[in-house]
Design a protein around this motif. Structure first.
Motif, PDB file in Angstrom:
ATOM      1  N   GLU A  72       0.852  -1.187   0.000  1.00  0.00           N
ATOM      2  CA  GLU A  72       0.000   0.000   0.000  1.00  0.00           C
ATOM      3  C   GLU A  72       0.884   1.232   0.000  1.00  0.00           C
ATOM      4  N   THR A  73       0.338   2.309  -0.492  1.00  0.00           N
ATOM      5  CA  THR A  73       1.081   3.558  -0.554  1.00  0.00           C
ATOM      6  C   THR A  73       0.123   4.698  -0.253  1.00  0.00           C
ATOM      7  N   GLY A  74       0.669   5.820   0.219  1.00  0.00           N
ATOM      8  CA  GLY A  74      -0.228   6.931   0.514  1.00  0.00           C
ATOM      9  C   GLY A  74       0.457   8.115   1.137  1.00  0.00           C
ATOM     10  N   TYR A  75      -0.383   8.934   1.781  1.00  0.00           N
ATOM     11  CA  TYR A  75       0.059  10.191   2.378  1.00  0.00           C
ATOM     12  C   TYR A  75      -0.581  10.367   3.746  1.00  0.00           C
ATOM     13  N   TRP A  76       0.222  10.829   4.688  1.00  0.00           N
ATOM     14  CA  TRP A  76      -0.242  11.107   6.052  1.00  0.00           C
ATOM     15  C   TRP A  76      -0.180  12.615   6.244  1.00  0.00           C
ATOM     16  N   ARG A  77      -1.354  13.228   6.505  1.00  0.00           N
ATOM     17  CA  ARG A  77      -1.465  14.679   6.585  1.00  0.00           C
ATOM     18  C   ARG A  77      -1.873  15.106   7.996  1.00  0.00           C
ATOM     19  N   ALA A  78      -0.965  15.756   8.691  1.00  0.00           N
ATOM     20  CA  ALA A  78      -1.259  16.261  10.035  1.00  0.00           C
ATOM     21  C   ALA A  78      -2.201  17.454   9.923  1.00  0.00           C
ATOM     22  N   GLN A  79      -3.141  17.536  10.850  1.00  0.00           N
ATOM     23  CA  GLN A  79      -4.127  18.602  10.901  1.00  0.00           C
ATOM     24  C   GLN A  79      -4.028  19.304  12.254  1.00  0.00           C
ATOM     25  N   PRO A  80      -4.680  20.468  12.406  1.00  0.00           N
ATOM     26  CA  PRO A  80      -4.637  21.156  13.707  1.00  0.00           C
ATOM     27  C   PRO A  80      -5.145  20.270  14.845  1.00  0.00           C
ATOM     28  N   ASP A  81      -4.716  20.591  16.041  1.00  0.00           N
ATOM     29  CA  ASP A  81      -5.166  19.913  17.265  1.00  0.00           C
ATOM     30  C   ASP A  81      -4.863  18.422  17.255  1.00  0.00           C
ATOM     31  N   GLN A  83      -4.930  16.229  15.019  1.00  0.00           N
ATOM     32  CA  GLN A  83      -5.770  15.383  14.182  1.00  0.00           C
ATOM     33  C   GLN A  83      -4.945  14.932  12.978  1.00  0.00           C
ATOM     34  N   LEU A  84      -5.397  13.881  12.310  1.00  0.00           N
ATOM     35  CA  LEU A  84      -4.622  13.288  11.231  1.00  0.00           C
ATOM     36  C   LEU A  84      -5.560  12.771  10.147  1.00  0.00           C
ATOM     37  N   GLU A  85      -5.156  12.980   8.893  1.00  0.00           N
ATOM     38  CA  GLU A  85      -5.843  12.402   7.743  1.00  0.00           C
ATOM     39  C   GLU A  85      -4.844  11.531   6.997  1.00  0.00           C
ATOM     40  N   VAL A  86      -5.272  10.330   6.615  1.00  0.00           N
ATOM     41  CA  VAL A  86      -4.397   9.405   5.899  1.00  0.00           C
ATOM     42  C   VAL A  86      -5.145   8.912   4.663  1.00  0.00           C
ATOM     43  N   VAL A  87      -4.479   8.978   3.516  1.00  0.00           N
ATOM     44  CA  VAL A  87      -5.028   8.495   2.255  1.00  0.00           C
ATOM     45  C   VAL A  87      -4.156   7.320   1.812  1.00  0.00           C
ATOM     46  N   LEU A  88      -4.768   6.137   1.624  1.00  0.00           N
ATOM     47  CA  LEU A  88      -4.033   4.938   1.221  1.00  0.00           C
ATOM     48  C   LEU A  88      -4.637   4.343  -0.041  1.00  0.00           C
ATOM     49  N   ALA A  89      -3.763   3.867  -0.922  1.00  0.00           N
ATOM     50  CA  ALA A  89      -4.203   3.185  -2.143  1.00  0.00           C
ATOM     51  C   ALA A  89      -3.561   1.802  -2.190  1.00  0.00           C
ATOM     52  N   HIS A  90      -4.333   0.841  -2.666  1.00  0.00           N
ATOM     53  CA  HIS A  90      -3.890  -0.551  -2.770  1.00  0.00           C
ATOM     54  C   HIS A  90      -4.001  -0.996  -4.221  1.00  0.00           C
ATOM     55  N   PRO A  91      -3.065  -1.808  -4.717  1.00  0.00           N
ATOM     56  CA  PRO A  91      -3.145  -2.271  -6.105  1.00  0.00           C
ATOM     57  C   PRO A  91      -4.305  -3.241  -6.356  1.00  0.00           C
ATOM     58  N   THR A  92      -4.987  -3.636  -5.285  1.00  0.00           N
ATOM     59  CA  THR A  92      -6.132  -4.543  -5.406  1.00  0.00           C
ATOM     60  C   THR A  92      -7.427  -3.800  -5.727  1.00  0.00           C
ATOM     61  N   GLU A 108      -4.314   6.658  16.455  1.00  0.00           N
ATOM     62  CA  GLU A 108      -5.480   5.809  16.227  1.00  0.00           C
ATOM     63  C   GLU A 108      -6.239   6.356  15.025  1.00  0.00           C
ATOM     64  N   LEU A 109      -6.510   5.473  14.055  1.00  0.00           N
ATOM     65  CA  LEU A 109      -7.158   5.856  12.796  1.00  0.00           C
ATOM     66  C   LEU A 109      -8.360   4.964  12.517  1.00  0.00           C
ATOM     67  N   ARG A 110      -9.417   5.568  11.963  1.00  0.00           N
ATOM     68  CA  ARG A 110     -10.595   4.818  11.525  1.00  0.00           C
ATOM     69  C   ARG A 110     -10.952   5.277  10.117  1.00  0.00           C
ATOM     70  N   THR A 111     -11.429   4.344   9.300  1.00  0.00           N
ATOM     71  CA  THR A 111     -11.819   4.732   7.951  1.00  0.00           C
ATOM     72  C   THR A 111     -12.990   5.704   7.991  1.00  0.00           C
ATOM     73  N   ASP A 112     -12.878   6.715   7.152  1.00  0.00           N
ATOM     74  CA  ASP A 112     -13.947   7.669   6.936  1.00  0.00           C
ATOM     75  C   ASP A 112     -14.618   7.353   5.603  1.00  0.00           C
ATOM     76  N   VAL A 113     -13.789   6.927   4.628  1.00  0.00           N
ATOM     77  CA  VAL A 113     -14.267   6.585   3.293  1.00  0.00           C
ATOM     78  C   VAL A 113     -13.514   5.351   2.806  1.00  0.00           C
ATOM     79  N   VAL A 114     -14.232   4.421   2.198  1.00  0.00           N
ATOM     80  CA  VAL A 114     -13.629   3.289   1.500  1.00  0.00           C
ATOM     81  C   VAL A 114     -14.236   3.278   0.097  1.00  0.00           C
ATOM     82  N   ALA A 115     -13.376   3.257  -0.920  1.00  0.00           N
ATOM     83  CA  ALA A 115     -13.841   3.156  -2.305  1.00  0.00           C
ATOM     84  C   ALA A 115     -13.196   1.926  -2.935  1.00  0.00           C
TER      85      ALA A 115
END
Length: 168
Positions: A72-81, A83-92, A108-115
């Motif tokens: 998997e590959t992606g980007y980890w984006r720190a946010q204020p306070d 908080q964290l946003e992580v975008v991951l892509a899988h070849p599957t 600690e991370l939880r999915t917000d969106v799965v496509a």
């Protein structure tokens, strides 16, 4: 190559930076549990995100590589306070957006969106917990997939083998 200056927004997750290697266990009700090896690389280029690459491979009883498993590959984006946003892509054919929080050296991370593409397996949710423990990066990953509820899927312990890996 020298590391670029770290963007100030990344300070809460700077402990992730580097090249990590180790081993873990993967299992799920739809599969037999096996041991795997893993490499994770967190890098940066001075902008307000970390780059992320992960590769895993099946290990035999002696700890030798047998064949590739997930990547998997992606980007980890720190946010204020913290908080964290992580975008991951899988070849599957799966893309995930996680949201979460950083508390000291615990994330600690939880999915917000799965496509998913039409050919991807059914996958509906993920929960990831990362932590720095005695200098090692440890994590646990729970998933909900193929008709199963959210439950344990993988866990691993990785040791840092390099502090900075230059961007390609």
């Amino acid at each position: 190559m020298d590391a670029p200056e770290l963007h100030s927004e990344l300070e809460p997750i700077a402990f992730l930076l580097g090249h990590w290697e180790g081993a873990g266990v993967v299992g799920y009700p739809t599969m037999e549990s096996v041991n795997f090896g893993q490499e994770i690389i967190f890098g940066h280029n001075g902008k307000p995100f970390l780059t992320y690459r992960s590769r895993t491979w099946l290990l035999d009883r002696n700890g030798d590589k047998v064949r590739p498993l997930a990547t998997e590959t992606g980007y980890w984006r720190a946010q204020p306070d913290r908080q964290l946003e992580v975008v991951l892509a899988h070849p599957t054919g799966i893309v995930e957006i996680y949201i979460g929080e950083v508390v000291f050296h615990k994330i600690e991370l939880r999915t917000d969106v799965v496509a998913r593409t039409g050919s991807a397996k059914e996958y509906t949710a993920g929960h990831r917990l990362y932590g720095l423990v005695n200098g090692n990066l440890m994590y646990a990953y729970d998933m909900a997939a193929v008709g199963q509820p959210l439950q344990s899927h993988t866990s691993a312990e990785l040791k840092k083998v390099a502090d900075f890996v230059p961007e390609d």
